[in-house]
Design a protein around this motif. Structure first.
Motif, PDB file in Angstrom:
ATOM      1  N   ASN A  46      13.468   6.936  -0.027  1.00  0.00           N
ATOM      2  CA  ASN A  46      13.036   5.939   0.950  1.00  0.00           C
ATOM      3  C   ASN A  46      11.957   6.448   1.914  1.00  0.00           C
ATOM      4  OD1 ASN A  46      14.778   3.717   0.099  1.00  0.00           O
ATOM      5  ND2 ASN A  46      16.441   5.084   0.732  1.00  0.00           N
TER       6      ASN A  46
ATOM      7  N   GLY B 270       3.432   3.459   5.626  1.00  0.00           N
ATOM      8  CA  GLY B 270       4.602   2.587   5.552  1.00  0.00           C
ATOM      9  C   GLY B 270       5.614   2.987   6.605  1.00  0.00           C
ATOM     10  N   LEU B 271       6.873   2.973   6.220  1.00  0.00           N
ATOM     11  CA  LEU B 271       7.937   3.310   7.155  1.00  0.00           C
ATOM     12  C   LEU B 271       8.439   4.719   6.877  1.00  0.00           C
ATOM     13  CD1 LEU B 271      10.025   0.009   6.827  1.00  0.00           C
ATOM     14  CD2 LEU B 271       8.411   0.599   8.657  1.00  0.00           C
TER      15      LEU B 271
ATOM     16  N   GLN C 157      11.661   7.357   6.627  1.00  0.00           N
ATOM     17  CA  GLN C 157      13.005   7.158   6.085  1.00  0.00           C
ATOM     18  C   GLN C 157      13.938   6.613   7.170  1.00  0.00           C
ATOM     19  OE1 GLN C 157      15.854  10.479   5.373  1.00  0.00           O
ATOM     20  NE2 GLN C 157      15.262  10.160   3.237  1.00  0.00           N
TER      21      GLN C 157
ATOM     22  N   ASN D   6      -7.495 -14.936  -7.421  1.00  0.00           N
ATOM     23  CA  ASN D   6      -7.973 -13.542  -7.372  1.00  0.00           C
ATOM     24  C   ASN D   6      -8.036 -12.965  -5.966  1.00  0.00           C
ATOM     25  OD1 ASN D   6      -8.250 -13.905 -10.086  1.00  0.00           O
ATOM     26  ND2 ASN D   6     -10.480 -14.036 -10.069  1.00  0.00           N
ATOM     27  N   VAL D   7      -6.952 -13.050  -5.238  1.00  0.00           N
ATOM     28  CA  VAL D   7      -6.900 -12.365  -3.943  1.00  0.00           C
ATOM     29  C   VAL D   7      -6.284 -10.991  -4.180  1.00  0.00           C
ATOM     30  CG1 VAL D   7      -5.957 -12.403  -1.610  1.00  0.00           C
ATOM     31  CG2 VAL D   7      -6.692 -14.540  -2.703  1.00  0.00           C
ATOM     32  N   PHE D   8      -7.122  -9.967  -4.082  1.00  0.00           N
ATOM     33  CA  PHE D   8      -6.657  -8.622  -4.417  1.00  0.00           C
ATOM     34  C   PHE D   8      -6.810  -7.673  -3.242  1.00  0.00           C
ATOM     35  CE2 PHE D   8      -8.329  -9.924  -8.789  1.00  0.00           C
ATOM     36  CZ  PHE D   8      -7.091 -10.396  -9.198  1.00  0.00           C
ATOM     37  N   ARG D   9      -6.056  -6.610  -3.321  1.00  0.00           N
ATOM     38  CA  ARG D   9      -6.075  -5.531  -2.339  1.00  0.00           C
ATOM     39  C   ARG D   9      -6.672  -4.318  -3.050  1.00  0.00           C
ATOM     40  NH1 ARG D   9      -2.172  -1.799  -2.359  1.00  0.00           N
ATOM     41  NH2 ARG D   9      -0.897  -3.017  -3.792  1.00  0.00           N
TER      42      ARG D   9
ATOM     43  N   ASP E 172      -6.900  -0.415  -4.062  1.00  0.00           N
ATOM     44  CA  ASP E 172      -5.786   0.500  -4.361  1.00  0.00           C
ATOM     45  C   ASP E 172      -5.804   1.698  -3.402  1.00  0.00           C
ATOM     46  OD1 ASP E 172      -3.647   1.631  -5.686  1.00  0.00           O
ATOM     47  OD2 ASP E 172      -4.872   2.459  -7.315  1.00  0.00           O
ATOM     48  N   GLU E 173      -5.564   1.425  -2.134  1.00  0.00           N
ATOM     49  CA  GLU E 173      -5.576   2.497  -1.136  1.00  0.00           C
ATOM     50  C   GLU E 173      -4.243   2.569  -0.412  1.00  0.00           C
ATOM     51  OE1 GLU E 173      -8.896   1.421   1.271  1.00  0.00           O
ATOM     52  OE2 GLU E 173     -10.266   1.755  -0.413  1.00  0.00           O
ATOM     53  N   ILE E 174      -3.789   3.802  -0.231  1.00  0.00           N
ATOM     54  CA  ILE E 174      -2.487   4.006   0.407  1.00  0.00           C
ATOM     55  C   ILE E 174      -2.561   3.611   1.882  1.00  0.00           C
ATOM     56  CG2 ILE E 174      -0.815   5.774   1.123  1.00  0.00           C
ATOM     57  CD1 ILE E 174      -1.425   7.201  -1.527  1.00  0.00           C
ATOM     58  N   ARG E 175      -1.556   2.860   2.326  1.00  0.00           N
ATOM     59  CA  ARG E 175      -1.449   2.511   3.747  1.00  0.00           C
ATOM     60  C   ARG E 175      -0.134   3.046   4.272  1.00  0.00           C
ATOM     61  NH1 ARG E 175      -3.655  -3.726   3.673  1.00  0.00           N
ATOM     62  NH2 ARG E 175      -5.238  -3.259   2.118  1.00  0.00           N
TER      63      ARG E 175
ATOM     64  N   VAL F  96      -1.672  -8.519  -4.097  1.00  0.00           N
ATOM     65  CA  VAL F  96      -1.779  -7.901  -5.424  1.00  0.00           C
ATOM     66  C   VAL F  96      -2.763  -6.727  -5.418  1.00  0.00           C
ATOM     67  CG1 VAL F  96      -2.453  -8.327  -7.825  1.00  0.00           C
ATOM     68  CG2 VAL F  96      -1.193 -10.066  -6.564  1.00  0.00           C
TER      69      VAL F  96
ATOM     70  N   GLY G  22       0.796  -1.230   0.000  1.00  0.00           N
ATOM     71  CA  GLY G  22       0.000   0.000   0.000  1.00  0.00           C
ATOM     72  C   GLY G  22       0.826   1.275   0.000  1.00  0.00           C
TER      73      GLY G  22
ATOM     74  N   ALA H 211      13.133   3.053   7.806  1.00  0.00           N
ATOM     75  CA  ALA H 211      13.558   2.222   6.670  1.00  0.00           C
ATOM     76  C   ALA H 211      15.058   1.943   6.731  1.00  0.00           C
ATOM     77  CB  ALA H 211      13.197   2.900   5.351  1.00  0.00           C
ATOM     78  N   LEU H 212      15.809   2.958   7.124  1.00  0.00           N
ATOM     79  CA  LEU H 212      17.274   2.831   7.105  1.00  0.00           C
ATOM     80  C   LEU H 212      17.844   2.268   8.404  1.00  0.00           C
ATOM     81  CD1 LEU H 212      18.061   6.270   5.399  1.00  0.00           C
ATOM     82  CD2 LEU H 212      18.199   4.013   4.335  1.00  0.00           C
TER      83      LEU H 212
END
Ligand SMILES: [Zn+2]
Lengths: 502, 99
Positions: free
Chosen positions: A48, B71-72, B74, B61-64, B66-69, A65, A38, B77-78
């Protein structure tokens, strides 16, 4: 030290060889999120910051997917007259390179979602060539590397590399043609026309922003030569880094002349990746091409198969837009253009953007003159294709509407568009931030006019005496005082009114 | 009968970035053959009526959506990276070309 690569004269190439092309186009979908997670699918951004455990390949993270990306893939397949697979899977393409933190790219191998189609491509003189489509499959884009140190900024000689994974996992569709044979002299032109038609199609479908300059549409050109009359294909090279339509044409032509020279000297064409050099239009050797066995593809165990029902496929088929070439035919009728006028519009790349501007509410003539004149000049001076200018048909239509209602003059309209091109936002934002609105408030104008009249009493006498053309001097003074932002016609009316000459 | 040659094994080890010594190559060639033979036995019991599968769950057909979730960041992530610079992961110099 490099030695100059030898090439053969183009006419001689064609006397002795037949070119065979294969074009691979990668297109980034404009979904909101990435293919398997997402995270936002957005160009640029701080490095990043569009990442999560899935697209960073952290242990335990699982992909899911993106349903919209699958819909776009099916729609692209349908737009390219392909069969849609009733059942297909993703596969792992294994390779060690830090642009994919997982050490594999999730792609499709022997079960592409779309296969066996075609695209009819119109050349500059109106001739149509049918290009066969081998397959269109789903995969994910890689991260971006920055090579630090060394003399050239290239990978060779770099001390170390820096990785940004914002782009890793962005939905990508790879579209592969069947071998294009028989194009002969026109092979470079066919390659360009194909990429151009594909770009128009994808743009019309709204599945990608197809910006070659930003890498959301990328073309790899496979070129090989067969001795004239010989059915057997020669060894091919694959040229990457071809970032504009013009470069596609140049790269194909260059490879034809380079390979012909090698073959005529009894040397071999090496199967390898080559890089196109924008500066001089040549290609240079990259790495030897891996064979597909080296990627050790296997079905992706973390994802279940995709089995589009025929009902779903038909529903998606019904969402296909009017195709660009159909629209061109309609445009020609609606706008009453001659074949030549239409071809000029198409060849400058203006037809679709003009049509989109008209669809956004602008009169045909205004839309045509903006794109064919002012915006074509802007595109040429920036060395980009018209459609890649950072201004949308909707924004151009807005400027045309503002001129129509008298809020902007033509001159101000051009300045607004320059502001949009400079990335200052929508037309209304540019007008606000640059203070570009026409002075239409009569009281503000009247003050400026009264001042100009008081400064030139002799002119006032002339106007009152019936010499209305003398008003031009006052109009000039008012325009100067308002820095050109007044509507000259209205100024003139007000001057005559105030002098009692109406 | 050997199904995999010593050269093929050396090539696979190279692709997988595994440091396998000459002596180990000799050992592993034989061992890999045993593994391949064992896996091949599956083919003997699976008839034409059993399609090969790549997933244990019988799902398609397992789909998500299209919505932003989220994340991490920077920094997050690093945080596990041995080296970072300018908000990017720092990796040793890469030989060979971009994919
Ligand atoms: Zn992610």
């Amino acid at each position: 030290m490099t030695t100059k690569t030898e090439t053969m004269d183009y006419d001689e190439v064609l006397e002795r060889f037949d070119p065979v092309l294969g074009l691979e186009v990668h297109v980034e979908l404009s979904t909101r999120t990435k293919m398997f997670c997402g995270c936002p699918n957005a160009f640029g951004g701080e490095p990043n910051t569009h990442v999560c455990p899935t697209c960073l390949g952290l242990p335990g993270a699982l992909p899911v997917v993106n349903g919209s990306a699958v819909e776009s893939a099916i729609r692209i397949g349908l737009g390219l007259n392909c069969e849609i697979a009733g059942w297909c899977r993703f596969a792992r393409k294994n390779y060690f390179y830090p642009d994919m933190p997982k050490n594999f790219q999730t792609s499709q191998y022997d079960e592409p979602i779309a296969f066996d189609g075609y695209l009819d491509v119109e050349l500059g003189d109106g001739e149509t060539v049918r290009v066969g489509i081998e397959r269109a499959h789903m995969e994910e884009d890689t991260g971006k590397s920055l090579h630090v140190g060394g003399a050239t900024g290239r990978i060779h000689g770099a001390d170390y590399s820096l990785l940004d994974y914002n782009r890793a996992g962005v939905p990508l569709i790879e579209i592969v043609t069947k071998p294009i044979t028989g194009a002969g002299r026109r092979a470079p032109e066919v390659a360009r026309a194909y990429v151009s038609a594909l770009r128009d199609l994808l743009r019309a479908m709204g599945v990608s922003d197809v910006r070659m300059d930003q890498g959301s549409l990328r073309c790899d050109a496979n070129v090989s030569l067969s001795p004239k009359g010989d059915e057997v294909f020669g060894t091919r090279s694959e040229t990457k880094n071809v970032n504009s339509l013009r470069s596609v044409e140049r790269a194909v032509r260059y490879e034809m002349t380079r390979q012909a020279s090698l073959l005529s000297r009894g040397a071999q064409v090496v199967q390898e990746t080559r890089h196109f050099q924008e500066a001089d239009g040549t290609t240079s050797a990259g790495r030897p091409k891996e064979t597909s066995e080296d990627y050790r593809y296997f079905p992706e165990p973390d994802l279940v198969p995709i089995a589009p029902s025929s009902a779903w496929i038909e529903e998606l088929r019904s969402t296909l837009p009017e195709l660009p070439w159909e629209r061109r035919r309609r445009i020609q009728q609606d706008w009453q253009l001659t074949d030549e006028e239409l071809r000029d519009l198409v060849n400058t790349g203006a037809a679709d953007v003009v049509a989109a501007t008209v669809d956004a509410g602008a009169p045909v003539d205004d839309a045509r003159s903006w794109w064919v004149q002012f915006l074509t000049e802007q595109a040429n001076s920036r060395g980009v294709d018209l459609a890649d200018l950072p201004v949308t048909p909707g924004q151009v239509a807005r400027v045309i509407a503002l001129i129509g209602e008298g809020t902007l003059t033509n001159k101000l309209g051009r300045e607004v568009v320059l502001g949009v091109l400079a990335g200052e936002g929508d037309p209304d934002e540019v007008i606000a931030s640059r203070g570009l609105e026409v002075v239409s408030d009569d009281s503000a104008l009247t003050a400026a006019i009264d001042e100009a009249l008081a400064a030139q009493p002799d002119v006032v006498e002339k106007i009152r005496g019936g010499k209305v053309q003398a008003a031009g001097a006052i109009v000039g003074a008012v325009m100067k005082a308002t820095q050109g932002q007044a509507d000259a016609k209205r100024v003139r009316e007000l001057i005559l009114q105030r002098c009692g000459a109406e | 009968m050997s199904q995999i040659s010593r050269d093929e094994l050396a090539h696979l080890a190279k692709l997988a970035r595994l440091g396998v010594s000459e002596a180990e190559l000799d050992t592993f060639v034989g061992q890999l053959d045993v593994i391949l033979d064992s896996v091949a036995k599956v083919g003997e019991v699976a008839g034409d009526d059993i399609p090969p599968m790549s997933h244990a769950a019988n799902l398609t057909n397992v789909f998500r959506s299209d919505e932003i979730r989220p994340g991490l960041s920077q920094q997050e992530a690093l945080s596990g990276a041995p080296a970072a610079e300018d908000g990017r992961f720092c990796v040793p110099r890469i030989l060979g070309e971009e994919q």
